[in-house]
Design a protein around this motif. Structure first.
Motif, PDB file in Angstrom:
ATOM      1  N   PHE A  11      26.507  28.820  35.144  1.00  0.00           N
ATOM      2  CA  PHE A  11      25.919  27.905  36.106  1.00  0.00           C
ATOM      3  C   PHE A  11      25.201  26.965  35.203  1.00  0.00           C
ATOM      4  O   PHE A  11      24.527  27.444  34.241  1.00  0.00           O
ATOM      5  N   THR A  12      25.382  25.567  35.662  1.00  0.00           N
ATOM      6  CA  THR A  12      24.306  24.618  35.085  1.00  0.00           C
ATOM      7  C   THR A  12      23.220  24.674  35.914  1.00  0.00           C
ATOM      8  O   THR A  12      23.232  25.193  37.083  1.00  0.00           O
ATOM      9  N   THR A  13      22.032  23.791  35.508  1.00  0.00           N
ATOM     10  CA  THR A  13      20.853  23.770  36.548  1.00  0.00           C
ATOM     11  C   THR A  13      21.183  23.176  37.653  1.00  0.00           C
ATOM     12  O   THR A  13      20.857  23.779  38.818  1.00  0.00           O
ATOM     13  N   GLU A  14      21.748  22.210  37.542  1.00  0.00           N
ATOM     14  CA  GLU A  14      22.342  21.366  38.902  1.00  0.00           C
ATOM     15  C   GLU A  14      23.253  22.175  39.906  1.00  0.00           C
ATOM     16  O   GLU A  14      22.949  22.329  41.196  1.00  0.00           O
ATOM     17  N   THR A  15      24.201  22.678  39.285  1.00  0.00           N
ATOM     18  CA  THR A  15      25.159  23.724  40.310  1.00  0.00           C
ATOM     19  C   THR A  15      24.316  24.954  40.760  1.00  0.00           C
ATOM     20  O   THR A  15      24.685  25.255  41.964  1.00  0.00           O
ATOM     21  N   ALA A  16      23.466  25.656  39.851  1.00  0.00           N
ATOM     22  CA  ALA A  16      22.724  26.620  40.582  1.00  0.00           C
ATOM     23  C   ALA A  16      21.756  26.076  41.540  1.00  0.00           C
ATOM     24  O   ALA A  16      21.626  26.712  42.661  1.00  0.00           O
ATOM     25  N   LEU A  17      20.968  25.074  41.432  1.00  0.00           N
ATOM     26  CA  LEU A  17      20.076  24.420  42.496  1.00  0.00           C
ATOM     27  C   LEU A  17      20.869  24.014  43.669  1.00  0.00           C
ATOM     28  O   LEU A  17      20.567  24.304  44.874  1.00  0.00           O
ATOM     29  N   LYS A  18      22.132  23.338  43.732  1.00  0.00           N
ATOM     30  CA  LYS A  18      22.933  22.993  44.768  1.00  0.00           C
ATOM     31  C   LYS A  18      23.519  24.205  45.493  1.00  0.00           C
ATOM     32  O   LYS A  18      23.335  24.305  46.745  1.00  0.00           O
ATOM     33  N   GLN A  19      23.755  25.190  44.864  1.00  0.00           N
ATOM     34  CA  GLN A  19      24.162  26.426  45.336  1.00  0.00           C
ATOM     35  C   GLN A  19      22.835  27.203  46.217  1.00  0.00           C
ATOM     36  O   GLN A  19      23.235  27.456  47.729  1.00  0.00           O
ATOM     37  N   ILE A  20      21.894  27.303  45.647  1.00  0.00           N
ATOM     38  CA  ILE A  20      20.549  27.549  46.437  1.00  0.00           C
ATOM     39  C   ILE A  20      20.538  27.049  47.442  1.00  0.00           C
ATOM     40  O   ILE A  20      20.197  27.538  48.755  1.00  0.00           O
ATOM     41  N   PHE A  21      20.203  25.604  47.427  1.00  0.00           N
ATOM     42  CA  PHE A  21      19.918  24.769  48.557  1.00  0.00           C
ATOM     43  C   PHE A  21      20.925  25.105  49.698  1.00  0.00           C
ATOM     44  O   PHE A  21      20.597  24.824  50.826  1.00  0.00           O
ATOM     45  N   SER A  22      22.105  24.936  49.471  1.00  0.00           N
ATOM     46  CA  SER A  22      23.068  25.046  50.388  1.00  0.00           C
ATOM     47  C   SER A  22      23.138  26.634  51.011  1.00  0.00           C
ATOM     48  O   SER A  22      23.035  26.679  52.234  1.00  0.00           O
ATOM     49  N   VAL A  23      23.069  27.636  50.319  1.00  0.00           N
ATOM     50  CA  VAL A  23      23.382  29.092  50.993  1.00  0.00           C
ATOM     51  C   VAL A  23      21.810  29.229  51.734  1.00  0.00           C
ATOM     52  O   VAL A  23      21.741  29.743  52.479  1.00  0.00           O
ATOM     53  N   CYS A  24      20.662  28.978  50.610  1.00  0.00           N
ATOM     54  CA  CYS A  24      19.544  29.649  51.529  1.00  0.00           C
ATOM     55  C   CYS A  24      18.685  28.498  52.296  1.00  0.00           C
ATOM     56  O   CYS A  24      18.068  28.844  53.271  1.00  0.00           O
ATOM     57  N   TYR A  25      19.146  27.188  52.142  1.00  0.00           N
ATOM     58  CA  TYR A  25      18.334  26.041  53.093  1.00  0.00           C
ATOM     59  C   TYR A  25      19.305  25.221  53.775  1.00  0.00           C
ATOM     60  O   TYR A  25      18.773  24.461  54.587  1.00  0.00           O
ATOM     61  N   GLY A  26      20.540  25.748  53.532  1.00  0.00           N
ATOM     62  CA  GLY A  26      21.253  25.069  54.781  1.00  0.00           C
ATOM     63  C   GLY A  26      21.348  23.440  54.437  1.00  0.00           C
ATOM     64  O   GLY A  26      21.777  22.569  55.204  1.00  0.00           O
ATOM     65  N   ARG A  27      21.167  22.985  53.004  1.00  0.00           N
ATOM     66  CA  ARG A  27      21.065  21.764  52.668  1.00  0.00           C
ATOM     67  C   ARG A  27      22.441  21.508  51.736  1.00  0.00           C
ATOM     68  O   ARG A  27      22.321  21.985  50.785  1.00  0.00           O
ATOM     69  N   ASN A  28      23.496  20.901  52.339  1.00  0.00           N
ATOM     70  CA  ASN A  28      24.743  21.081  51.417  1.00  0.00           C
ATOM     71  C   ASN A  28      24.704  19.517  50.514  1.00  0.00           C
ATOM     72  O   ASN A  28      25.663  19.721  49.623  1.00  0.00           O
ATOM     73  N   SER A  29      23.847  18.656  50.668  1.00  0.00           N
ATOM     74  CA  SER A  29      24.048  17.558  50.141  1.00  0.00           C
ATOM     75  C   SER A  29      22.331  17.183  49.579  1.00  0.00           C
ATOM     76  O   SER A  29      21.629  16.734  50.349  1.00  0.00           O
ATOM     77  N   VAL A  30      22.167  17.395  48.330  1.00  0.00           N
ATOM     78  CA  VAL A  30      20.689  17.282  47.903  1.00  0.00           C
ATOM     79  C   VAL A  30      21.094  16.584  46.382  1.00  0.00           C
ATOM     80  O   VAL A  30      21.943  16.894  45.804  1.00  0.00           O
ATOM     81  N   GLU A  31      20.083  15.760  46.158  1.00  0.00           N
ATOM     82  CA  GLU A  31      20.002  14.990  45.007  1.00  0.00           C
ATOM     83  C   GLU A  31      18.881  15.528  44.302  1.00  0.00           C
ATOM     84  O   GLU A  31      17.807  15.400  44.929  1.00  0.00           O
ATOM     85  N   ILE A  32      19.197  16.102  43.156  1.00  0.00           N
ATOM     86  CA  ILE A  32      18.191  16.332  41.992  1.00  0.00           C
ATOM     87  C   ILE A  32      17.479  15.154  41.225  1.00  0.00           C
ATOM     88  O   ILE A  32      18.138  14.580  40.852  1.00  0.00           O
ATOM     89  N   LEU A  33      16.129  15.091  41.679  1.00  0.00           N
ATOM     90  CA  LEU A  33      15.613  13.888  40.959  1.00  0.00           C
ATOM     91  C   LEU A  33      14.439  14.486  39.846  1.00  0.00           C
ATOM     92  O   LEU A  33      14.191  15.603  39.883  1.00  0.00           O
TER      93      LEU A  33
END
Length: 173
Positions: free
Chosen positions: A12-34
Motif C-alpha cells: 500500500f502507498t499512503t494514498e491507496t491506504a487512506l482511500k481504502q480506509i475512507f471508502s470502507v470505514c467512512y463510506g467516502r469513495n472519493s476523497v482528495e488527500i490535501l
C-alpha cells in the motif's frame, strides 16, 4: 474502540491506504488527500488522521480530534549521539540505550504531528521526561499513549482513549 490501521508498505502507498480506509470505514469513495503548508495530510470535512512509516510498515490512525502518530522498529539500532544535542539535559540523562532513545523520539515526533508543525520548529521546544511531555516548559495539551505492536513502538498524541486501540490490518478490509 479506536483503531490503528497497518500494512506492509510494499502492498500500500499512503494514498491507496487512506482511500481504502475512507471508502470502507467512512463510506467516502472519493476523497482528495490535501497537505498543510508543513506537509501534514488531511481531507476536507475530516476526520483527523495521522500517518507514519517505518522500516517497511505503514500505520494510520483516525480521530474526531487532532491526532499525531509515530512508530519506529524496535529492531532499529540508531546512532543517536548527534541528535542528542537537541534533547534537554534531563532527557539525555534518561536515554541510556537505543530503546529509550526510540521511545523519546516517537513521543516527540507524534507531538509534532499533533501540532501540525515540523521537527525543525518544534523538536527543541518539546521535553519528555519521567513520562511527562511539555512544550516550551508548559504542560502539553494532549495525552501521550505508548504502545507496542509486533516489533514496533508507537506513540499516539491525542485526547482519545488509545490504551486499548485495536490494530487492524489493511489486508482484512
Amino acid at each position: 474502540m479506536e483503531k490503528i490501521f497497518y500494512a506492509d508498505k510494499s502492498d500500500f502507498t499512503t494514498e491507496t491506504a487512506l482511500k481504502q480506509i475512507f471508502s470502507v470505514c467512512y463510506g467516502r469513495n472519493s476523497v482528495e488527500i490535501l497537505r498543510t503548508e508543513h506537509g501534514k495530510p488531511y481531507v476536507d470535512g475530516g476526520p483527523y488522521f495521522s500517518v507514519t512509516h517505518t522500516k517497511n510498515r505503514l500505520y494510520i490512525i483516525f480521530s474526531s480530534q487532532a491526532i499525531g502518530l509515530d512508530a519506529e522498529s524496535l529492531a532499529r539500532k540508531p546512532r543517536y549521539g548527534t541528535i542528542m544535542k537537541k534533547f534537554s539535559p534531563a532527557e539525555q540523562a534518561e536515554i541510556d540505550c537505543a530503546e529509550t532513545f526510540l521511545k523519546h523520539w516517537v513521543v516527540k515526533e507524534s507531538a509534532v504531528k499533533y501540532l501540525g508543525g515540523t521537527l525543525a520548529m518544534d523538536l527543541r521546544k518539546l521535553e519528555f521526561t519521567d513520562g511527562y511531555l511539555t512544550y516550551d516548559n508548559t504542560p502539553f495539551p494532549a495525552k501521550i499513549t505508548l504502545l507496542t505492536h509486533e516489533e514496533f513502538i508507537l506513540s499516539i498524541c491525542g485526547n482519545g482513549d488509545f490504551d486499548r486501540a485495536e490494530f487492524v490490518s489493511l489486508d482484512t478490509l
